[in-house]
Design an enzyme around this catalytic site. Structure first.
Site, PDB file in Angstrom:
ATOM      1  N   LYS A  80       0.825  -1.219   0.000  1.00 57.21           N
ATOM      2  CA  LYS A  80       0.000   0.000   0.000  1.00 57.21           C
ATOM      3  C   LYS A  80       0.859   1.269   0.000  1.00 57.21           C
ATOM      4  O   LYS A  80       0.431   2.312  -0.476  1.00 57.21           O
ATOM      5  CB  LYS A  80      -0.972   0.011   1.180  1.00 57.21           C
ATOM      6  CG  LYS A  80      -2.050  -1.054   1.012  1.00 57.21           C
ATOM      7  CD  LYS A  80      -3.308  -0.787   1.780  1.00 57.21           C
ATOM      8  CE  LYS A  80      -4.357  -1.811   1.372  1.00 57.21           C
ATOM      9  NZ  LYS A  80      -5.614  -1.710   2.062  1.00 57.21           N
ATOM     10  N   LYS A  88      -5.373 -10.197  -5.696  1.00 57.05           N
ATOM     11  CA  LYS A  88      -6.550 -10.413  -4.853  1.00 57.05           C
ATOM     12  C   LYS A  88      -7.677  -9.477  -5.299  1.00 57.05           C
ATOM     13  O   LYS A  88      -7.433  -8.310  -5.605  1.00 57.05           O
ATOM     14  CB  LYS A  88      -6.146 -10.091  -3.402  1.00 57.05           C
ATOM     15  CG  LYS A  88      -7.230 -10.255  -2.376  1.00 57.05           C
ATOM     16  CD  LYS A  88      -6.738  -9.810  -1.003  1.00 57.05           C
ATOM     17  CE  LYS A  88      -6.894  -8.319  -0.776  1.00 57.05           C
ATOM     18  NZ  LYS A  88      -8.079  -7.911  -0.049  1.00 57.05           N
ATOM     19  N   LYS A 131     -11.421  -3.888  -3.146  1.00 57.73           N
ATOM     20  CA  LYS A 131     -12.364  -2.780  -3.341  1.00 57.73           C
ATOM     21  C   LYS A 131     -11.728  -1.656  -4.155  1.00 57.73           C
ATOM     22  O   LYS A 131     -12.368  -1.091  -5.036  1.00 57.73           O
ATOM     23  CB  LYS A 131     -12.794  -2.199  -1.991  1.00 57.73           C
ATOM     24  CG  LYS A 131     -13.545  -3.150  -1.098  1.00 57.73           C
ATOM     25  CD  LYS A 131     -14.060  -2.399   0.131  1.00 57.73           C
ATOM     26  CE  LYS A 131     -14.254  -3.302   1.316  1.00 57.73           C
ATOM     27  NZ  LYS A 131     -13.163  -3.259   2.288  1.00 57.73           N
TER      28      LYS A 131
HETATM   29  N1  AQP Z   1     -10.293 -11.202  -2.356  1.00 56.59           N
HETATM   30  C1  AQP Z   1     -10.629 -11.668  -1.162  1.00 56.59           C
HETATM   31  N2  AQP Z   1     -10.845 -12.992  -0.995  1.00 56.59           N
HETATM   32  C2  AQP Z   1     -11.207 -13.487   0.225  1.00 56.59           C
HETATM   33  N3  AQP Z   1     -11.370 -12.706   1.321  1.00 56.59           N
HETATM   34  C3  AQP Z   1     -11.170 -11.380   1.175  1.00 56.59           C
HETATM   35  N4  AQP Z   1     -11.267 -10.369   2.043  1.00 56.59           N
HETATM   36  C4  AQP Z   1     -10.949  -9.225   1.407  1.00 56.59           C
HETATM   37  N5  AQP Z   1     -10.665  -9.457   0.128  1.00 56.59           N
HETATM   38  C5  AQP Z   1     -10.787 -10.798  -0.055  1.00 56.59           C
HETATM   39  C6  AQP Z   1     -11.648 -10.501   3.447  1.00 56.59           C
HETATM   40  O1  AQP Z   1     -12.723  -9.607   3.688  1.00 56.59           O
HETATM   41  C7  AQP Z   1     -12.635  -9.135   5.021  1.00 56.59           C
HETATM   42  C8  AQP Z   1     -12.718  -7.645   5.031  1.00 56.59           C
HETATM   43  O2  AQP Z   1     -11.658  -7.133   4.293  1.00 56.59           O
HETATM   44  P1  AQP Z   1     -11.265  -5.603   4.324  1.00 56.59           P
HETATM   45  O3  AQP Z   1     -12.357  -4.780   4.820  1.00 56.59           O
HETATM   46  O4  AQP Z   1      -9.920  -5.467   4.915  1.00 56.59           O
HETATM   47  O5  AQP Z   1     -11.227  -5.177   2.901  1.00 56.59           O
HETATM   48  P2  AQP Z   1     -10.493  -5.618   1.645  1.00 56.59           P
HETATM   49  O6  AQP Z   1     -11.562  -6.033   0.703  1.00 56.59           O
HETATM   50  O7  AQP Z   1      -9.307  -6.479   1.943  1.00 56.59           O
HETATM   51  O8  AQP Z   1      -9.987  -4.320   1.278  1.00 56.59           O
HETATM   52  P3  AQP Z   1      -9.500  -4.162  -0.070  1.00 56.59           P
HETATM   53  O9  AQP Z   1     -10.623  -4.333  -0.997  1.00 56.59           O
HETATM   54  O10 AQP Z   1      -8.324  -5.045  -0.323  1.00 56.59           O
HETATM   55  O11 AQP Z   1      -9.153  -2.753   0.148  1.00 56.59           O
HETATM   56  P4  AQP Z   1      -8.082  -2.101  -0.565  1.00 56.59           P
HETATM   57  O12 AQP Z   1      -8.557  -2.139  -1.956  1.00 56.59           O
HETATM   58  O13 AQP Z   1      -8.039  -0.780   0.075  1.00 56.59           O
HETATM   59  O14 AQP Z   1      -6.840  -2.930  -0.339  1.00 56.59           O
HETATM   60  C9  AQP Z   1     -11.326  -9.661   5.588  1.00 56.59           C
HETATM   61  O15 AQP Z   1     -11.583 -10.795   6.379  1.00 56.59           O
HETATM   62  C10 AQP Z   1     -10.550 -10.038   4.365  1.00 56.59           C
HETATM   63  O16 AQP Z   1      -9.624 -11.084   4.629  1.00 56.59           O
END
Ligand code: AQP
Length: 348
Positions: free
Chosen positions: A132, A213, A216
């Site tokens: 990040k 992965k 969002k």
């Molecule tokens: N791709 C994924 N596959 C399985 N589990 C996932 N999680 C996140 N992405 C995947 C799980 O969702 C929960 C909440 O995650 P988070 O709020 O930390 O958000 P995020 O989706 O991980 O955030 P982003 O989308 O990855 O945000 P950015 O784009 O800012 O980096 C957790 O239990 C996570 O493991």
């Protein structure tokens, strides 16, 4: 799934029922939730919720690590959206607590105390921090300290188990290490939690690029990256049918590309059929059939969630009442743990 129109009466969460482990987990209100969040976290929470005591959190303080992109009104709206998504997905508010992190001030207090016992080198090593921070002109201290706040979230509730997606493994291991270090320095105070990662869906990859992965922030820029939890079924189907596979056109056992493995993993997580069994059924069959089956399964899974989500987003009173009741209950746990921590470290 049905949601009662009146506020359900919640059974007491504290003291912990001796037979049930307490689970803590959270989701950041950083944008629209996607299929990865649902399959990696929320669906497994729902599946195990009656076997555990649950503390589910919308971690809004975590959404501030890149202040340049914070929109205060949007942040509040996103929090409400995440709460509605939890409930619409089947989290039962009569059994599980749902609250917003910043409503319990002890998260920030515990984070400061844990910051003071966390070696900088431990934070430097975090792969999410590295990815990040990469390419940013300014990197805030919050981005580096983010995993300490996550450790505080978990340790504040005497958590036994943290059900998360695979991407969070390193952070949960850090939370354990911080608990051990605190206990080593100040005596047995904090409970070190265990990690729980689902067998299927633990790491859903981007549909447009199965080497990264599903996330969002990428989904905001690339329309074919993810299926949103609230995505229109026709569009969701289109995104899945366009998913990147490989230059071949049919599945050959043992030679599956990341895109095909991802689609089979999604199907397995949605339907419960094992990946081996799916792979066996698709030997020698074209990718188009696999994509169509994945699209049907995902749309069938998300359709009732979306209907309930739309209904809940118009029922602010109901969402507020769930939050108020849950917040009062989890506050009791947080205050108890903080009294112990302050006593151990000699403050307060
Ligand atoms: N791709 C994924 N596959 C399985 N589990 C996932 N999680 C996140 N992405 C995947 C799980 O969702 C929960 C909440 O995650 P988070 O709020 O930390 O958000 P995020 O989706 O991980 O955030 P982003 O989308 O990855 O945000 P950015 O784009 O800012 O980096 C957790 O239990 C996570 O493991």
């Amino acid at each position: 799934m049905s949601t009662p129109s009146s506020v359900p009466s919640l059974s007491p969460l504290t003291p912990a029922a001796p037979s049930k482990l307490r689970a803590f987990s959270g989701v950041q209100p950083t944008g629209k939730l996607h299929l990865g969040n649902y399959l990696g976290a929320i669906k497994p929470w729902v599946q195990h919720q009656h076997a555990r005591e649950n503390v589910f959190c919308v971690v809004d303080l975590h959404a501030l690590t890149i202040p340049e992109v914070v929109n205060p009104a949007q942040l509040r709206a996103n929090c409400r959206g995440v709460v509605a998504a939890f409930l619409a997905s089947g989290i039962d508010p009569a059994h599980s607590n749902i609250f917003i992190q910043s409503h319990i001030r002890e998260h920030a207090e515990l984070q400061w105390l844990l910051n003071c016992v966390t070696p900088l080198g431990w934070l430097d090593r975090m792969t999410q921090f590295k990815s990040k921070a990469e390419g940013r002109e300014t990197v805030g201290a919050g981005l580096l300290n983010y995993p300490v706040l996550q450790a505080a979230d978990i340790l504040l509730y005497d958590t036994d188990v943290v059900p998360v997606g695979d991407d969070q493994k390193q952070h949960i291991e850090l939370a354990r290490d911080i608990a051990f270090r605190f206990n080593h320095l100040f005596g047995e105070t904090l409970k070190a939690p265990a990690l729980s990662v689902p067998l299927a869906g633990a790491r859903v990859m981007g549909l447009d690029d199965p080497t990264v992965k599903m996330s969002k922030s990428i989904a905001e820029q690339r329309p074919n990256h993810a299926v949103g939890l609230d995505q229109d079924p026709a569009k969701a189907r289109k995104v899945i049918m366009k998913a990147v596979t490989d230059t071949g056109c049919e599945y050959a056992p043992g030679l599956a590309s990341p895109g095909v493995v991802n689609l089979m993993g999604i199907l397995s997580a949605v339907t419960g059929e094992s990946v081996d069994s799916i792979a066996e059924r698709y030997a020698g069959r074209g990718y188009g059939y696999l994509k169509a089956e994945v699209a049907d399964a995902v749309v069938a899974e998300l359709t009732p969630v979306q209907a309930e989500y739309a209904r809940l987003m118009n029922d602010h009173g109901y969402l507020d009442s769930i939050l108020n009741t849950s917040t009062a209950r989890v506050r009791e746990i947080a205050e108890g743990v903080m009294r112990r921590v302050r006593g151990a470290i000699g403050v307060g």
